[in-house]
Design an enzyme around this catalytic site. Structure first.
Site, PDB file in Angstrom:
ATOM      1  N   GLU A  89       0.830  -1.198   0.000  1.00 22.84           N
ATOM      2  CA  GLU A  89       0.000   0.000   0.000  1.00 22.84           C
ATOM      3  C   GLU A  89       0.866   1.249   0.000  1.00 22.84           C
ATOM      4  O   GLU A  89       1.919   1.292   0.643  1.00 22.84           O
ATOM      5  CB  GLU A  89      -0.927   0.004   1.221  1.00 22.84           C
ATOM      6  CG  GLU A  89      -1.994  -1.078   1.155  1.00 22.84           C
ATOM      7  CD  GLU A  89      -2.839  -1.172   2.413  1.00 22.84           C
ATOM      8  OE1 GLU A  89      -4.001  -1.600   2.295  1.00 22.84           O
ATOM      9  OE2 GLU A  89      -2.339  -0.842   3.510  1.00 22.84           O
ATOM     10  N   CYS A 103       3.405   8.762   0.355  1.00 24.31           N
ATOM     11  CA  CYS A 103       4.035   7.860   1.329  1.00 24.31           C
ATOM     12  C   CYS A 103       4.275   6.514   0.643  1.00 24.31           C
ATOM     13  O   CYS A 103       3.344   5.866   0.179  1.00 24.31           O
ATOM     14  CB  CYS A 103       3.130   7.707   2.546  1.00 24.31           C
ATOM     15  SG  CYS A 103       3.806   6.626   3.832  1.00 24.31           S
ATOM     16  N   CYS A 110       7.517  -6.484   7.329  1.00 22.15           N
ATOM     17  CA  CYS A 110       8.643  -5.821   8.006  1.00 22.15           C
ATOM     18  C   CYS A 110       9.165  -6.754   9.092  1.00 22.15           C
ATOM     19  O   CYS A 110       8.395  -7.481   9.717  1.00 22.15           O
ATOM     20  CB  CYS A 110       8.175  -4.500   8.624  1.00 22.15           C
ATOM     21  SG  CYS A 110       9.508  -3.515   9.351  1.00 22.15           S
ATOM     22  N   CYS A 114       7.891  -3.565  15.538  1.00 22.52           N
ATOM     23  CA  CYS A 114       7.505  -2.490  16.453  1.00 22.52           C
ATOM     24  C   CYS A 114       6.087  -2.742  16.975  1.00 22.52           C
ATOM     25  O   CYS A 114       5.190  -3.119  16.217  1.00 22.52           O
ATOM     26  CB  CYS A 114       7.574  -1.138  15.751  1.00 22.52           C
ATOM     27  SG  CYS A 114       9.248  -0.707  15.196  1.00 22.52           S
ATOM     28  N   CYS A 117       2.800  -1.049  15.283  1.00 24.96           N
ATOM     29  CA  CYS A 117       2.679  -1.058  13.831  1.00 24.96           C
ATOM     30  C   CYS A 117       1.964  -2.307  13.325  1.00 24.96           C
ATOM     31  O   CYS A 117       2.383  -3.433  13.603  1.00 24.96           O
ATOM     32  CB  CYS A 117       4.067  -0.961  13.200  1.00 24.96           C
ATOM     33  SG  CYS A 117       4.037  -0.875  11.403  1.00 24.96           S
ATOM     34  N   LEU A 216      11.381   7.608  16.996  1.00 26.39           N
ATOM     35  CA  LEU A 216      11.988   7.562  18.330  1.00 26.39           C
ATOM     36  C   LEU A 216      11.054   6.902  19.344  1.00 26.39           C
ATOM     37  O   LEU A 216      11.356   5.856  19.897  1.00 26.39           O
ATOM     38  CB  LEU A 216      12.348   8.974  18.776  1.00 26.39           C
ATOM     39  CG  LEU A 216      13.089   9.110  20.104  1.00 26.39           C
ATOM     40  CD1 LEU A 216      14.453   8.429  20.056  1.00 26.39           C
ATOM     41  CD2 LEU A 216      13.230  10.580  20.496  1.00 26.39           C
ATOM     42  N   ASN A 217       9.938   7.576  19.636  1.00 22.40           N
ATOM     43  CA  ASN A 217       8.814   7.011  20.401  1.00 22.40           C
ATOM     44  C   ASN A 217       9.054   6.768  21.886  1.00 22.40           C
ATOM     45  O   ASN A 217       8.111   6.451  22.611  1.00 22.40           O
ATOM     46  CB  ASN A 217       8.313   5.713  19.749  1.00 22.40           C
ATOM     47  CG  ASN A 217       7.976   5.931  18.286  1.00 22.40           C
ATOM     48  OD1 ASN A 217       7.325   6.904  17.928  1.00 22.40           O
ATOM     49  ND2 ASN A 217       8.462   5.042  17.429  1.00 22.40           N
ATOM     50  N   ASN A 291      -2.396   5.517  16.327  1.00 23.62           N
ATOM     51  CA  ASN A 291      -3.570   5.105  15.573  1.00 23.62           C
ATOM     52  C   ASN A 291      -3.951   3.697  16.015  1.00 23.62           C
ATOM     53  O   ASN A 291      -3.251   2.728  15.715  1.00 23.62           O
ATOM     54  CB  ASN A 291      -3.274   5.151  14.072  1.00 23.62           C
ATOM     55  CG  ASN A 291      -3.089   6.572  13.582  1.00 23.62           C
ATOM     56  OD1 ASN A 291      -3.958   7.416  13.757  1.00 23.62           O
ATOM     57  ND2 ASN A 291      -1.930   6.848  12.994  1.00 23.62           N
ATOM     58  N   CYS A 335      -0.534   6.509   9.939  1.00 25.66           N
ATOM     59  CA  CYS A 335       0.753   5.998  10.389  1.00 25.66           C
ATOM     60  C   CYS A 335       0.598   4.702  11.177  1.00 25.66           C
ATOM     61  O   CYS A 335      -0.180   4.625  12.128  1.00 25.66           O
ATOM     62  CB  CYS A 335       1.418   7.064  11.262  1.00 25.66           C
ATOM     63  SG  CYS A 335       3.027   6.598  11.900  1.00 25.66           S
TER      64      CYS A 335
END
Length: 343
Positions: A89, A103, A110, A114, A117, A216-217, A291, A335
């Site tokens: 996507e 984007c 992946c 994380c 995600c 970073l988060n 999100n 995101c």
């Protein structure tokens, strides 16, 4: 046959010489295929018919099935079906004053895992090839050219970790950046990373003056280890040390992305740690509400008031802070929500 979208201009020049053409013909092809949007070599009238036929036998321009979905806020998500049956996507995000951001995805799935995600739940399936990355940009750029002549911004923040597919991402950027093709300036291109330090070091040499965004988060290793397993290999101190001298375009700042998670990384202690960590660096901090999706488990977004207070306290310490409004949430295009292959 060779896939045209895999060629950098330099490689295409060499290939054209092998075929008996002058070097400048490569620049012409870049212009017709990328800048002018041609999809067939037979239609390029500046070439002799014999030469057009030869190129059609040696090179091909691939086509992928695409399904767009548009949100009420104007965000459009494109589902691309790849030639091997996998899917990715990409997202077109409308900005202020007629500007747009594309984007781009760099992997199917992946391997960074994380916590916040959705793409991580796919696991890692494969890297995208150079042409599959270029295709996303060219396809969406051609869509918006019908409505605006403004050059879009490109962010490598879609599915996958860009620096984990380093060579293909670099080649794709060289192609979309080339002045004879799409001519998208490096000032308009941002590469995002979760923090693969050795690849950041390579990027300094290979693509200086590209924009860098670091996910970073958390401002301490304990929390970041939990959210982002990559931190176990390259802890915050090592990441910051690598990033702080990254050669950026003039007047640009290093970007840190910070997903706001309720009662996890939105506390007074987190503010204190962020100030200590980032204040010495010329940077901007993007605060992004988490999100919430099916795969975010026990993580919840910070409320709007908490985020505003968080931002204010950082700004009071002269930090450059923005609060990013999520776009495309209703179509799972925001995101951390891209998860095409689970369909």
């Amino acid at each position: 046959m060779q896939n045209f979208f895999n060629f950098t201009l330099f490689d295409l020049e060499e290939y054209m010489l092998e075929l008996g053409f002058d070097r400048y013909r490569a620049r012409q092809l870049f212009n017709f295929i990328y800048a002018k949007g041609f999809d067939e070599f037979l239609d390029i009238s500046v070439l002799k018919k014999l030469d057009r036929n030869m190129l059609s036998e040696k090179l091909f321009i691939p086509k992928l099935e695409s399904s767009p979905i548009k949100d009420t806020d104007g965000t459009t998500k494109f589902l691309f079906k790849l030639l091997d049956g996998q899917a990715i996507e990409s997202v077109l995000i409308p900005m202020k004053e007629g500007k747009n951001t594309i984007c781009v995805s760099t992997q199917v799935g992946c391997k960074m895992n994380c916590k916040f995600c959705a793409t991580a739940k796919l696991g890692f399936i494969r890297n995208l090839q150079t042409w599959e990355i270029v295709y996303q940009v060219r396809y969406i750029y051609n869509q918006i050219k019908k409505e605006t002549h403004r050059t879009p911004n490109i962010v490598f923040m879609g599915m996958g970790e860009p620096l984990d597919n380093y060579e293909n991402v670099i080649r794709a950027i060289l192609i979309i950046n080339n002045e004879h093709g799409l001519s998208i300036s490096r000032r308009r291109i941002t590469v995002s990373t979760c923090g693969i330090v050795p690849k950041i070091e390579e990027l300094k040499k290979d693509l200086a003056y590209i924009n860098l965004a670091i996910s970073l988060n958390a401002a301490d290793n304990l929390k970041r280890n939990y959210l982002m397993p990559i931190n176990n290999s390259y802890p915050i101190e090592e990441l910051i040390n690598s990033a702080k001298d990254f050669p950026l375009p003039e007047r640009k700042r290093l970007t840190f992305e910070y997903i706001m998670i309720k009662e996890f990384n939105d506390t007074q202690e987190d503010i204190k740690n962020l100030i200590k960590l980032l204040k010495p660096i010329k940077c901007k901090l993007n605060l992004i509400p988490l999100n919430k999706h099916l795969y975010s488990e026990n993580l919840y977004p910070s409320d709007a008031q908490t985020i505003e207070n968080f931002a204010k306290q950082l700004r009071d310490k002269n930090m450059f802070v923005t609060v990013r409004k999520s776009k495309g949430e209703s179509i799972n295009a925001a995101c951390g929500m891209l998860v095409a292959a689970m369909r």
